[in-house]
Design a protein around this motif. Structure first.
Motif, PDB file in Angstrom:
ATOM      1  N   LYS A  58     -44.517  38.513 -17.099  1.00 27.33           N
ATOM      2  CA  LYS A  58     -43.245  38.912 -17.103  1.00 27.33           C
ATOM      3  C   LYS A  58     -42.315  37.873 -16.482  1.00 27.33           C
ATOM      4  N   LYS A  59     -42.924  37.230 -15.436  1.00 23.06           N
ATOM      5  CA  LYS A  59     -42.243  36.082 -14.650  1.00 23.06           C
ATOM      6  C   LYS A  59     -41.748  34.785 -15.937  1.00 23.06           C
ATOM      7  N   ASN A  60     -42.781  34.631 -16.497  1.00 23.50           N
ATOM      8  CA  ASN A  60     -42.732  33.518 -17.462  1.00 23.50           C
ATOM      9  C   ASN A  60     -41.901  33.727 -18.533  1.00 23.50           C
ATOM     10  N   VAL A  61     -41.918  34.959 -19.245  1.00 23.88           N
ATOM     11  CA  VAL A  61     -40.758  35.408 -20.259  1.00 23.88           C
ATOM     12  C   VAL A  61     -39.475  35.526 -19.531  1.00 23.88           C
ATOM     13  N   GLU A  62     -39.260  35.925 -18.453  1.00 22.14           N
ATOM     14  CA  GLU A  62     -37.904  35.682 -17.850  1.00 22.14           C
ATOM     15  C   GLU A  62     -37.570  34.461 -17.406  1.00 22.14           C
ATOM     16  N   GLY A  63     -38.606  33.393 -17.180  1.00 23.12           N
ATOM     17  CA  GLY A  63     -38.055  32.193 -17.180  1.00 23.12           C
ATOM     18  C   GLY A  63     -37.789  31.410 -18.324  1.00 23.12           C
ATOM     19  N   ILE A  64     -38.291  31.626 -19.595  1.00 27.82           N
ATOM     20  CA  ILE A  64     -37.858  31.317 -20.864  1.00 27.82           C
ATOM     21  C   ILE A  64     -36.398  32.032 -21.067  1.00 27.82           C
ATOM     22  N   ASP A  65     -36.299  33.174 -20.901  1.00 28.73           N
ATOM     23  CA  ASP A  65     -34.957  33.871 -21.394  1.00 28.73           C
ATOM     24  C   ASP A  65     -33.820  33.573 -20.597  1.00 28.73           C
ATOM     25  N   LYS A  66     -34.022  32.865 -19.095  1.00 30.09           N
ATOM     26  CA  LYS A  66     -33.225  32.141 -18.526  1.00 30.09           C
ATOM     27  C   LYS A  66     -32.856  30.749 -18.763  1.00 30.09           C
ATOM     28  N   SER A  67     -33.715  30.129 -19.619  1.00 29.18           N
ATOM     29  CA  SER A  67     -33.396  28.842 -19.799  1.00 29.18           C
ATOM     30  C   SER A  67     -32.627  28.288 -21.123  1.00 29.18           C
ATOM     31  N   ASP A  68     -32.037  27.241 -21.082  1.00 25.49           N
ATOM     32  CA  ASP A  68     -31.148  26.567 -22.067  1.00 25.49           C
ATOM     33  C   ASP A  68     -32.024  25.855 -22.999  1.00 25.49           C
ATOM     34  N   LEU A  69     -33.355  25.410 -22.709  1.00 21.91           N
ATOM     35  CA  LEU A  69     -33.850  24.596 -23.497  1.00 21.91           C
ATOM     36  C   LEU A  69     -35.422  24.802 -22.899  1.00 21.91           C
ATOM     37  N   VAL A  70     -36.463  24.665 -23.867  1.00 21.13           N
ATOM     38  CA  VAL A  70     -37.740  24.514 -23.604  1.00 21.13           C
ATOM     39  C   VAL A  70     -38.432  23.299 -23.858  1.00 21.13           C
ATOM     40  N   THR A  84     -48.850  27.603 -24.797  1.00 20.50           N
ATOM     41  CA  THR A  84     -47.779  26.645 -24.835  1.00 20.50           C
ATOM     42  C   THR A  84     -47.008  27.236 -26.274  1.00 20.50           C
ATOM     43  N   ALA A  85     -48.167  27.521 -27.114  1.00 16.51           N
ATOM     44  CA  ALA A  85     -47.697  27.720 -28.519  1.00 16.51           C
ATOM     45  C   ALA A  85     -47.259  29.110 -28.373  1.00 16.51           C
ATOM     46  N   TRP A  86     -47.393  30.195 -27.715  1.00 16.36           N
ATOM     47  CA  TRP A  86     -46.629  31.394 -27.668  1.00 16.36           C
ATOM     48  C   TRP A  86     -45.449  30.941 -27.109  1.00 16.36           C
ATOM     49  N   GLU A  87     -45.195  30.227 -26.003  1.00 17.72           N
ATOM     50  CA  GLU A  87     -43.884  30.168 -25.366  1.00 17.72           C
ATOM     51  C   GLU A  87     -43.086  29.421 -26.309  1.00 17.72           C
ATOM     52  N   ILE A  88     -43.627  28.486 -27.204  1.00 16.51           N
ATOM     53  CA  ILE A  88     -42.729  27.949 -28.263  1.00 16.51           C
ATOM     54  C   ILE A  88     -42.132  28.771 -29.155  1.00 16.51           C
ATOM     55  N   TYR A  90     -41.963  32.008 -28.868  1.00 18.27           N
ATOM     56  CA  TYR A  90     -41.092  32.942 -28.224  1.00 18.27           C
ATOM     57  C   TYR A  90     -39.659  32.423 -28.057  1.00 18.27           C
ATOM     58  N   ALA A  91     -39.614  31.122 -27.583  1.00  8.78           N
ATOM     59  CA  ALA A  91     -38.388  30.578 -27.462  1.00  8.78           C
ATOM     60  C   ALA A  91     -37.490  30.584 -28.990  1.00  8.78           C
ATOM     61  N   TRP A  92     -38.068  30.076 -29.856  1.00  5.11           N
ATOM     62  CA  TRP A  92     -37.657  29.661 -31.114  1.00  5.11           C
ATOM     63  C   TRP A  92     -37.206  30.879 -31.714  1.00  5.11           C
ATOM     64  N   ALA A  93     -37.827  32.153 -31.516  1.00  2.73           N
ATOM     65  CA  ALA A  93     -37.376  33.607 -31.866  1.00  2.73           C
ATOM     66  C   ALA A  93     -35.970  34.147 -31.264  1.00  2.73           C
ATOM     67  N   ARG A  94     -35.990  33.796 -29.810  1.00  6.20           N
ATOM     68  CA  ARG A  94     -34.700  33.892 -29.179  1.00  6.20           C
ATOM     69  C   ARG A  94     -33.641  32.964 -29.359  1.00  6.20           C
ATOM     70  N   GLY A  95     -33.847  31.779 -30.147  1.00  7.69           N
ATOM     71  CA  GLY A  95     -32.871  30.918 -30.267  1.00  7.69           C
ATOM     72  C   GLY A  95     -32.720  29.907 -29.416  1.00  7.69           C
ATOM     73  N   ILE A  96     -33.690  29.628 -28.582  1.00  9.60           N
ATOM     74  CA  ILE A  96     -33.747  28.473 -27.471  1.00  9.60           C
ATOM     75  C   ILE A  96     -34.303  27.234 -28.033  1.00  9.60           C
ATOM     76  N   PRO A  97     -33.386  26.156 -27.960  1.00  6.30           N
ATOM     77  CA  PRO A  97     -34.204  25.037 -28.398  1.00  6.30           C
ATOM     78  C   PRO A  97     -35.390  24.310 -28.119  1.00  6.30           C
ATOM     79  N   ILE A  98     -36.277  23.846 -28.702  1.00  4.29           N
ATOM     80  CA  ILE A  98     -37.588  23.388 -28.052  1.00  4.29           C
ATOM     81  C   ILE A  98     -37.368  21.923 -28.595  1.00  4.29           C
ATOM     82  N   VAL A  99     -37.989  21.127 -27.399  1.00  7.43           N
ATOM     83  CA  VAL A  99     -38.317  19.736 -27.547  1.00  7.43           C
ATOM     84  C   VAL A  99     -39.675  19.279 -27.067  1.00  7.43           C
ATOM     85  N   GLY A 100     -40.300  18.785 -28.252  1.00  3.46           N
ATOM     86  CA  GLY A 100     -41.841  18.731 -27.814  1.00  3.46           C
ATOM     87  C   GLY A 100     -42.100  17.371 -27.202  1.00  3.46           C
ATOM     88  N   LEU A 101     -42.935  17.098 -26.356  1.00  4.89           N
ATOM     89  CA  LEU A 101     -43.518  15.909 -25.654  1.00  4.89           C
ATOM     90  C   LEU A 101     -44.894  15.707 -26.038  1.00  4.89           C
TER      91      LEU A 101
END
Length: 139
Positions: A58-70, A84-88, A90-101
Motif C-alpha cells: 500500500k505504501k509503495n502504491v501510494e508513492g507511485i500514485d503521488k509521483s509525477d514520474l517514475v 520494478t517491472a510491476w511498478e513500471i 502500474y505507473a504506465w497504466a496510471r499514465g505516469i511517465p517512466i524513464v529507465g536507467l
C-alpha cells in the motif's frame, strides 16, 4: 521543486540500496522530491519483520500514485527486477511517465536494450546517471 519521482529498482543487496541512495541524492540535488521505497515505505529486512506485506504494498502504491514520474533502474541482465517491472506496469497504466536507467551494458541484441514491454512503455532509457539527469532537465 521540479516534481516528485518514484525511484523503482531492486533494493535487496547492500550494493543496490547504496546505489539507490546515491541516485536519489543526485535527483534531489537536481531539484526533485524523491520517493525511495527502501526509506519512504521502510521496505527493508528489518521492517519486513514488523510490517506485513499488505502495508508495504500500500505504501509503495501510494508513492507511485503521488509521483509525477517514475525512474526505473533496469539493470540486472536481460530481465529487470520483478517488483520494478510491476511498478513500471502500474505507473504506465496510471499514465505516469517512466524513464529507465540501464547502466548494465549487456543488451538483448536485436531485441533491444531490455524486454520490449518495458522498453516500449518508457519515455526514455538512459545509460548513466549523468544522462538521466540531463534527460530529466530537458523534459
Amino acid at each position: 521543486m521540479k516534481g516528485t519521482i518514484y525511484l523503482a529498482g531492486p533494493l535487496f543487496s547492500e550494493a543496490e540500496r547504496e546505489f539507490n541512495r546515491k541516485l536519489a541524492g543526485m535527483l534531489r540535488n537536481a531539484g526533485y522530491e524523491v520517493f525511495l521505497p527502501q526509506e519512504d515505505s521502510a521496505d527493508n529486512s528489518k521492517s519486513r519483520e514488523k510490517l506485513d506485506n499488505a502495508t508495504l504494498f500500500k505504501k509503495n502504491v501510494e508513492g507511485i500514485d503521488k509521483s509525477d514520474l517514475v525512474v526505473a533502474i533496469l539493470d540486472g541482465g536481460s530481465d529487470v527486477d520483478s517488483g520494478t517491472a510491476w511498478e513500471i506496469g502500474y505507473a504506465w497504466a496510471r499514465g505516469i511517465p517512466i524513464v529507465g536507467l540501464r547502466t548494465d551494458f549487456r543488451t538483448l541484441g536485436i531485441e533491444g536494450i531490455v524486454n520490449l514491454m518495458i522498453e516500449e512503455c518508457a519515455v526514455g532509457i538512459c545509460i548513466n546517471v549523468e544522462e538521466l539527469v540531463l534527460f530529466l532537465e530537458q523534459r
